[in-house]
Design a protein around this motif. Structure first.
Motif, PDB file in Angstrom:
ATOM      1  N   ASP A  88       0.679  -1.281  -0.032  1.00  0.00           N
ATOM      2  CA  ASP A  88       0.037  -0.002   0.048  1.00  0.00           C
ATOM      3  C   ASP A  88       1.039   1.223   0.096  1.00  0.00           C
ATOM      4  OD1 ASP A  88       0.822  -0.556   2.608  1.00  0.00           O
ATOM      5  OD2 ASP A  88      -0.992  -0.048   3.350  1.00  0.00           O
ATOM      6  N   SER A 354     -13.842   8.061  -1.168  1.00  0.00           N
ATOM      7  CA  SER A 354     -14.293   8.896   0.267  1.00  0.00           C
ATOM      8  C   SER A 354     -14.588  10.534  -0.019  1.00  0.00           C
ATOM      9  CB  SER A 354     -13.059   8.681   1.369  1.00  0.00           C
ATOM     10  OG  SER A 354     -13.281   9.525   2.386  1.00  0.00           O
ATOM     11  N   LYS A 366      -4.971   6.437  -2.549  1.00  0.00           N
ATOM     12  CA  LYS A 366      -5.328   5.792  -1.385  1.00  0.00           C
ATOM     13  C   LYS A 366      -6.614   5.395  -1.584  1.00  0.00           C
ATOM     14  CE  LYS A 366      -3.501   9.529   1.763  1.00  0.00           C
ATOM     15  NZ  LYS A 366      -3.547  10.649   2.890  1.00  0.00           N
ATOM     16  N   TRP A 367      -7.547   5.595  -2.704  1.00  0.00           N
ATOM     17  CA  TRP A 367      -8.491   4.842  -2.899  1.00  0.00           C
ATOM     18  C   TRP A 367      -8.298   3.506  -3.561  1.00  0.00           C
ATOM     19  CZ3 TRP A 367      -9.762   3.218  -8.184  1.00  0.00           C
ATOM     20  CH2 TRP A 367     -11.214   2.460  -8.335  1.00  0.00           C
ATOM     21  N   ASP A 370      -7.567   1.038  -0.590  1.00  0.00           N
ATOM     22  CA  ASP A 370      -8.487   1.062   0.211  1.00  0.00           C
ATOM     23  C   ASP A 370      -8.909  -0.619   0.580  1.00  0.00           C
ATOM     24  OD1 ASP A 370     -11.200   1.032   1.810  1.00  0.00           O
ATOM     25  OD2 ASP A 370     -11.457   2.991   1.153  1.00  0.00           O
ATOM     26  N   GLU A 372     -11.626  -1.684   0.798  1.00  0.00           N
ATOM     27  CA  GLU A 372     -13.065  -1.934   0.236  1.00  0.00           C
ATOM     28  C   GLU A 372     -12.703  -2.270  -1.214  1.00  0.00           C
ATOM     29  OE1 GLU A 372     -16.005  -2.039   1.655  1.00  0.00           O
ATOM     30  OE2 GLU A 372     -14.845  -1.949   3.487  1.00  0.00           O
TER      31      GLU A 372
END
Length: 602
Positions: A88, A354, A366-367, A370, A372
């Motif tokens: 990440d 977000s 960052k997406w 994530d 999710e």
């Protein structure tokens, strides 16, 4: 041998093999795996696969294909992999390291990932079109590497098979659209363009900068001295011209017979009828032949060359403009036909961005990581699996969509992806889990039943067995020949290759100067990569030109590969190296020598 080549890309020493044969326990094998994972050779091996994804190259591409400094990014990848940087963080720093709070030099260097696209500086190029093509490349590569999708289909129209619209495409485009031009028409003539783009000086250059200033000062002194010497030499100029006019001056390296004949004709003319340009040509020839001037000029040339070599090194980085550009959907993908405006955003079919996310590359990065996001971890797991087994759990690694291959083992892919995230995105832990599994440690022997029922080993009924990638074939040969130079990092190296391959027409054509010292034996990851002419033995073993992102190289079998191993100068050196190694070994019997050679090679 399999785990050595898979984890560090080099063959095991004979002593290591014999030690394991005496104690082939599970614990002994795990100790070998842990030692290889902690080796600095690990990053060099695994960087090769990532650099294919990043379309890393040392040149711009297109006809001119001039070289550019980006090797600091390559070194960053090697270091990050060796340090087991969490995936990440690895993602965020490459996509948006420059946008992190108080970004470090290392994080800025990491953004070289998206400074690798080709850049056209040919005559008549449209700088804005060039920039747009680079942004399109960044969108497509990001989608391929992290989402495993063929998003480029949506550049011109809604995706025909997957749930991505053209608006989705240009919403992602907007994240990358606020970058400055990378092509400059310095002369404002629309003909000669230069590559310049955002770059930063490498921090470790303080000593080089000091040397550069020293050479600069010395060059200035030498330049003034040359002017003075040239003026003082003019007292000898009339006598020199008289010698030419009377034929008493003999031809030399600086003054050919043809030049003497031409000057003699000029000097026979009326001085008042002779133009200033002709007089300057005669004067320049005089200075070239004058010993004192020539020595002074040579000193200045040496200082200028030394100053050039000491010039502080730079690397290409991403840079966000102060005022973001407006992004519009291009009709049929044509940048000359902009339509309605769109804002930075993500595909509607995937998890939402977000509300707190910044509308820039950092927000996108960052997406992507994530928890999710159902794709990033699975795509990365599949990339690593492909490199280990030769075939991904999803065979179409670049396409997880409806037109791609369904997973051969969907539950295994899901479990590995979740485990990857739960283990803090650790690449080394994931690889350790794979290579210590019973599946990986199976025999690679292929039976008639295997051949009939599962020729590609998609069912994992046997161990992996496939040809090594181009760089590893070369590294393997150097290690066997005991020639491998283990120095890490730095500018690209120039090992032997057939002469004339870099000859072309084009401005600023780079020259291939074959390394004479240890650099000619360094690992393949450090070999210079020029897009119009990649290292030929790599090309023959299916290496790409890296003009675009490549998820998996093809594997072919051609006569060129056998001819490369038989005739390439580099492989002839390896053959001699192996012969020297065998002859220097403490062996007296030819049978023992042949046995040792066989052991070293296979």
């Amino acid at each position: 041998r399999r785990v050595y080549l898979d984890l560090v890309g080099l063959p095991p020493p004979i002593e290591e093999v014999e030690r394991f044969v005496r104690n082939p326990s599970h614990q002994a094998y795990q100790e070998i795996v842990d030692r290889l994972l902690s080796s600095s050779r690990f990053g060099e091996k695994w960087a090769r696969y990532w650099l294919d994804l990043a379309r890393y190259s040392d040149s711009n591409g297109y006809q001119a294909d001039q070289l550019r400094d980006l090797w600091s990014y390559r070194d960053w990848v090697v270091s990050a992999l060796n340090a087991d940087m969490p995936y990440d963080q690895f993602t965020v720093e490459q996509l948006a390291g420059d946008l992190l709070p108080e970004a470090t030099d290392s994080q800025k260097i990491a953004t070289g990932f998206h400074r690798t696209p080709t850049c056209n500086i040919e005559a008549g190029v449209d700088p804005e079109e060039n920039r747009t093509n680079q942004v399109i490349d960044r969108v497509n590569t990001t989608a391929t590497v992290w989402l495993g999708t063929t998003l480029e289909c949506a550049q011109c129209h809604n995706h025909k098979y997957d749930p991505f619209t053209q608006k989705d495409y240009y919403s992602l485009f907007a994240f990358f659209n606020s970058t400055p031009l990378e092509v400059e028409n310095a002369r404002q003539d629309g003909v000669q363009f230069d590559f310049y783009g955002p770059r930063m000086e490498i921090a470790s250059n303080s000593q080089m900068r000091k040397k550069w200033h020293q050479y600069d000062a010395e060059s200035e002194v030498a330049r003034e001295a040359l002017l003075q010497v040239k003026q003082e030499a003019l007292v000898r100029f009339p006598e020199w011209k008289q010698k030419i006019a009377t034929g008493h001056l003999q031809p030399s390296a600086d003054l050919t017979e043809a030049s003497l004949k031409k000057f003699k004709q000029w000097l026979s003319e009326d001085p008042e009828q002779r133009d200033a340009a002709t007089e300057e040509k005669i004067k320049e020839a005089f200075w070239r032949s004058d010993t004192v001037v020539r020595d002074c000029r040579r000193k200045l040339e040496l200082l200028t060359e030394a100053q050039k070599n000491a010039e502080p090194k730079t690397t290409l980085v991403m840079l966000e403009m102060a005022s973001p550009r407006t992004t519009r959907i291009f009709k049929r993908g044509n940048f000359l036909s902009p339509t309605k405006q769109v804002l930075p955003g993500v595909p509607v079919a995937l998890h939402p961005l977000s509300s707190e996310a910044s509308p820039d590359r950092l927000g996108l990065a960052k997406w992507l990581i994530d928890k999710e996001n159902p794709l990033t971890a699975r795509v990365r797991v599949n990339q690593l699996w492909t490199e280990i087994f030769g075939l991904g759990l999803v065979a179409s690694g670049e396409d997880f969509g409806l037109q791609g291959s369904p997973p051969s083992h969907p539950k295994l892919l899901d479990w590995l992806a979740v485990n990857f995230i739960q283990n803090e995105w650790s690449t080394k832990r994931l690889l350790r889990k794979i290579v210590t599994s019973a599946t990986y440690q199976q025999s690679s022997e292929r039976t008639f039943v295997h051949q009939q029922r599962d020729p590609k080993n998609g069912l994992l009924a046997r161990g992996p067995r496939f040809r090594l990638p181009a760089e590893t074939i070369r590294d393997n040969g150097l290690a066997i020949a005991d020639l491998l130079e283990e120095k890490m990092g730095g500018p690209p190296v120039y090992p032997p290759q057939p002469a004339g391959l870099w000859h072309q027409t084009g401005r600023g054509e780079p020259v291939y100067r074959v390394a004479e010292g240890p650099d000619r034996y360094r690992r393949g990851v450090y070999v210079v990569w020029r897009r119009v002419a990649p290292y030929p033995s790599f090309v023959n073993f299916d290496a790409p030109d890296r003009t675009r992102c490549v998820v998996q190289r093809p594997t072919t079998n051609t006569p060129m590969q056998a001819l490369t191993l038989l005739n390439d100068e580099a492989y002839l050196e390896m053959a001699r190296g192996l012969a020297d190694r065998i002859l220097k070994a403490d062996l007296t019997d030819d049978r023992d020598r042949l046995t040792r050679a066989f052991q070293l090679c296979v």
